[in-house]
Design a protein around this motif. Structure first.
Motif, PDB file in Angstrom:
ATOM      1  N   ARG A   1      -3.493 -18.751  32.591  1.00 56.07           N
ATOM      2  CA  ARG A   1      -2.856 -19.873  33.282  1.00 56.07           C
ATOM      3  C   ARG A   1      -2.335 -19.457  34.642  1.00 56.07           C
ATOM      4  NH1 ARG A   1       1.941 -22.891  30.918  1.00 56.07           N
ATOM      5  NH2 ARG A   1       1.801 -23.804  32.992  1.00 56.07           N
TER       6      ARG A   1
ATOM      7  N   TYR B   1      -2.414 -25.164  23.371  1.00 59.55           N
ATOM      8  CA  TYR B   1      -1.519 -26.294  23.630  1.00 59.55           C
ATOM      9  C   TYR B   1      -0.096 -25.786  23.857  1.00 59.55           C
ATOM     10  CZ  TYR B   1       1.083 -30.621  22.921  1.00 59.55           C
ATOM     11  OH  TYR B   1       1.934 -31.686  23.082  1.00 59.55           O
ATOM     12  N   ILE B   2       0.339 -24.838  23.029  1.00 60.10           N
ATOM     13  CA  ILE B   2       1.678 -24.261  23.191  1.00 60.10           C
ATOM     14  C   ILE B   2       1.783 -23.526  24.524  1.00 60.10           C
ATOM     15  CG2 ILE B   2       3.311 -22.570  22.262  1.00 60.10           C
ATOM     16  CD1 ILE B   2       2.210 -23.228  19.473  1.00 60.10           C
TER      17      ILE B   2
ATOM     18  N   LEU C   1       0.065 -24.025  27.257  1.00 64.47           N
ATOM     19  CA  LEU C   1       0.045 -24.963  28.376  1.00 64.47           C
ATOM     20  C   LEU C   1       1.383 -25.669  28.558  1.00 64.47           C
ATOM     21  CD1 LEU C   1      -3.500 -26.551  27.890  1.00 64.47           C
ATOM     22  CD2 LEU C   1      -2.787 -24.984  29.705  1.00 64.47           C
ATOM     23  N   LYS C   2       2.165 -25.774  27.480  1.00 62.61           N
ATOM     24  CA  LYS C   2       3.480 -26.412  27.550  1.00 62.61           C
ATOM     25  C   LYS C   2       4.585 -25.420  27.906  1.00 62.61           C
ATOM     26  CE  LYS C   2       2.202 -30.589  26.427  1.00 62.61           C
ATOM     27  NZ  LYS C   2       2.334 -31.715  27.380  1.00 62.61           N
ATOM     28  N   THR C   3       4.260 -24.126  27.868  1.00 68.67           N
ATOM     29  CA  THR C   3       5.269 -23.100  28.159  1.00 68.67           C
ATOM     30  C   THR C   3       5.351 -22.884  29.658  1.00 68.67           C
ATOM     31  OG1 THR C   3       4.778 -21.984  26.057  1.00 68.67           O
ATOM     32  CG2 THR C   3       5.981 -20.723  27.732  1.00 68.67           C
ATOM     33  N   PRO C   4       6.550 -22.979  30.259  1.00 73.23           N
ATOM     34  CA  PRO C   4       6.677 -22.782  31.708  1.00 73.23           C
ATOM     35  C   PRO C   4       6.285 -21.367  32.108  1.00 73.23           C
ATOM     36  CG  PRO C   4       8.656 -23.803  30.785  1.00 73.23           C
ATOM     37  CD  PRO C   4       7.833 -23.337  29.627  1.00 73.23           C
TER      38      PRO C   4
END
Length: 254
Positions: free
Chosen positions: A56, A228-229, A231-234
């Motif tokens: 990411r 998914y986790i 992608l949601k983690t800053p």
């Protein structure tokens, strides 16, 4: 070397599978495979999460990397120096997405071998003395299909999950920067792999024993959850090294 691999990686995983199989009241090998896959994913989650976060971060940095390659297209040494500064500023290790894969690889190969070769009576010679030897293994999953035969429907499900998994982490096209074509090429390759990998999964999966494809399917599903986790983690915020802007106010004339 092979003996060390068998003793310390393959055999423990196989015995864990047999232990789970013995524990289940209906001795369903398919459920044992699903449980083992979940356990493996839990153990490898820290490495996988680190790998996904590194991917990411690299994607977020692509526009800046493109700008550097355009600016220093005739100065490779200067470009490398500026890239290292950028990685340090964003707290990104360019090797962070590779090392976890290398660590996981021997375990994943062992799991595939367990499901490919381990669902037969002959493989039970690897069962430890303190684990009950079932004598034979029930390879029918929920009474629906045999895990040592081919299953095209299961291969289709695995291919569909492979598509979703690739789609979630697909490299986006960065803004066009004159002189920097590498990232745009990577984005095109990513889009092509989005279609190629599911097809490869379908073709290979339809030729493998269903036990291997079941593991593959569950593994892909759990990877989607992990992505998914991730992608949601800053992401970690880059270090602020810029100098604060100074605003000068002129006194009114007269």
């Amino acid at each position: 070397m092979y003996e060390l691999y068998t003793t310390f990686i393959y055999q423990p995983i196989f015995n864990l599978l047999v232990y789970i199989y013995n524990t289940l009241p209906n001795h369903d090998m398919g459920l044992a495979i699903i449980i083992l896959t979940i356990l493996i994913k839990v153990v490898l989650h820290p490495l996988t999460h680190k790998q996904l976060m590194a991917q990411r971060a690299m994607q977020e940095m692509q526009p800046k990397l493109s700008a550097l390659k355009a600016k220093y297209k005739d100065d490779k040494q200067g470009m490398m120096a500026e890239q290292m500064k950028l990685f340090k500023e964003h707290k990104v290790n360019p090797l962070a997405s590779c090392l976890p894969v290398l660590v996981q690889l021997p375990f994943l190969i062992a799991v595939y071998q367990v499901f490919f070769n381990g669902l037969n009576a002959e493989s039970l010679k690897y069962v430890y003395s303190f684990i009950t030897n079932p004598g034979q293994l029930n390879t029918t999953f929920l009474g629906l299909f045999s895990l040592d035969a081919h299953s095209i429907p299961l291969a289709v499900v695995a291919a569909a999950l492979q598509f979703v998994q690739a789609k979630m982490m697909m490299t986006k096209r960065p803004p066009k920067v004159a002189g920097a074509k590498d990232e745009d090429f990577a984005a095109v390759m990513s889009q092509q792999m989005l279609l190629i990998m599911p097809v490869i999964t379908l073709v290979i999966g339809s030729t493998l024993p269903a036990g291997v494809v079941l593991y593959w399917t569950v593994y892909n599903f759990l990877t989607i959850v992990q992505q998914y986790i991730a992608l949601k983690t800053p992401l970690s915020k880059p270090n602020s090294t810029s100098t604060p802007e100074v605003i000068t106010i002129e006194a009114p004339k007269g």
